[in-house]
Enzyme design. Structure first.
Site: not given
Ligand SMILES: *[C@@H]1O[C@H](CO)[C@@H](O)[C@H](O)[C@H]1NC(C)=O
Ligand SMILES: *[C@@H]1O[C@H](CO)[C@@H](O)[C@H](O)[C@H]1NC(C)=O
Ligand SMILES: *[C@@H]1O[C@H](CO)[C@@H](O)[C@H](O)[C@H]1NC(C)=O
Ligand SMILES: *[C@@H]1O[C@H](CO)[C@@H](O)[C@H](O)[C@H]1NC(C)=O
Length: 402
Positions: A62, A138, A198, A140, A178, A194
């Site tokens: 990550d 992933k 978190d 972000d 989301g 997602r």
């Protein structure tokens, strides 16, 4: 007629996300304090503990792997003091163990720790990851001066396109918390998304600013408890489908923040709701009971079932504030989750005829039931199932077959 090469690529592309992805990610335990030896030790532990054989195949680095600037040629680069072999070296090592490598970037100018994000560099970065042998990205949502002016869909779509053109199959996992309800659109651009801010290592307490349902936003840094994440899925679980998985965020199993029943509940729901199963704990020092939960073959089989349908909340059989019942079909069985989230031990009665979709699997009401965590067959049932002594925060997972 589609040329053979493209057919092969197409089939391979579908396969990677045909089941919820499984792996380990560095963020929950180590935040940005990561390095090459941590990643290699964890990869070794995945193999040694049997987690790799159980299906946990992605080792995900990550935030924290990058140097603070791009290289002179514009490429993102690893921090040479913490990743002396570079990402390519780590990818080769992980591949030699039979595992796959995941990496992290961001759709803004910076990532959440102010390393260079991929905004404006999508094609170069996708090409770079492919050349390093990366298998998973992933992506972000920080550092976005664009966030106010350019929609998530547009920023995340750009990287999705770049990955498709990178020449390597790279699993694409959105992490935009989301916003703008990605269950309606992420299937067009990514393999998973997602569905919330978190997760937070707590069974039942949220941090402030956490919104309880799917259709409102968390404010600030989220901190969503396991119970609230499950609550949000009441609205989202019907959207689950192969190739586009709503991601309930990493598993907090093994972080020593929950009791055994709570960890079982956490794992049961992530599996039956078809969330990716991504371990967030330090597996080089994990308790035996947490490891046994992560290795439970029957629960993993629920997650990885061919049908790819998530269990749905069943309001008729639930009692708000004390008992939640969820259920749904698997390819050859039907799964039921009964969670006691009240304050005392409970007895629960279920009516077989009130389990939506069960009639499509079994013509008669004469069914066999297995208690998964109990590891035992409960026998034959015709109408009602009576569950005795469901403990506080326990989930009974029942597999119904004809
Ligand atoms: C690597 O990171 C881990 C976790 O933060 C830390 O415990 C360890 O000391 C680090 N190792 C090196 C060689 O820096
Ligand atoms: C590499 O990481 C170390 C430890 O976190 C940090 O002190 C250093 O500034 C980083 N180097 C670069 C080039 O970003
Ligand atoms: C391993 O985990 C235990 C708790 O289960 C903790 O007390 C201990 O400090 C950990 N050891 C290391 C080396 O992190
Ligand atoms: C149930 O019965 C119907 C009609 O008799 C039949 O078409 C169907 O295949 C049966 N379904 C199962 C799951 O046995």
């Amino acid at each position: 007629m589609i040329p053979l090469l493209f057919q092969v690529l197409f089939i391979a592309g579908v396969e990677a996300a045909s089941k919820p992805q499984m792996g380990w990610n560095s963020w929950n335990t180590f935040k940005a304090k990561i390095n090459e030896s941590l990643i290699k030790d964890t990869a070794a532990a995945l193999v040694k503990l049997g987690l790799a054989d159980a299906g946990y195949e992605y080792v995900m680095i990550d935030a924290g792997w990058q140097a603070h600037t791009r290289a002179e040629n514009g490429q993102q680069q690893a921090n040479v003091s913490t990743f002396p072999s570079g990402i390519k070296g780590v990818a080769d090592h992980v591949h030699d163990l039979g595992l796959k490598l995941g990496i992290y970037s961001d759709s803004g100018i910076y990532d959440c720790d102010f390393h260079p994000g991929s905004w404006g560099y999508e094609e170069l970065d996708a090409y770079t990851y492919a050349s390093w042998g990366v298998d998973y990205l992933k992506y972000d949502n920080c550092g976005g001066f664009q966030a106010g002016t350019i929609s998530s869909q547009e920023r995340f779509q750009k990287m999705g396109q770049a990955l498709k053109e990178s020449g390597r199959e790279i699993f694409y996992a959105l992490c935009q918390w989301g916003h703008q309800f990605p269950w309606y659109w992420a299937d067009q651009i990514a393999d998973s998304y997602r569905m919330s801010g978190d997760i937070y290592a707590s069974f039942a307490s949220d941090k402030s600013g956490v919104c309880q349902t799917a259709y409102c936003l968390n404010t600030g840094y989220a901190g969503v408890s396991v119970l609230t994440m499950i609550r949000k899925m009441r609205e989202i679980s019907p959207f689950q489908k192969p190739g586009s998985w709503a991601d309930m965020d990493m598993l907090e199993i093994g972080t020593n923040t929950m009791n055994e029943f709570e960890e079982q509940t956490h794992f049961s729901f992530w599996a039956a709701l078809k969330s990716p199963l991504i371990i967030g704990a330090d597996i080089t020092n994990i308790s035996e009971s947490s490891l046994a939960i992560l290795l439970n073959k029957e629960v993993i089989a629920i997650s990885q079932d061919e049908l790819g349908v998530a269990a749905a909340y069943i309001p008729d059989q639930s009692t708000e504030g004390s008992i939640q019942v969820w259920g749904g079909p698997l390819s050859h069985q039907y799964v039921v989750l009964v969670l006691n989230y009240g304050k005392e031990t409970a007895n629960v009665d279920l009516k077989l005829q009130n389990l939506p979709g069960l009639d499509q699997l079994c013509n008669s009401t004469d069914v066999k039931i297995r208690d998964v965590w109990g590891g035992k067959d409960l026998g034959k049932f015709t109408e009602d199932i009576h569950l005795e002594d469901v403990a506080v925060h326990q989930t009974k997972v029942l597999l119904i077959s004809c």
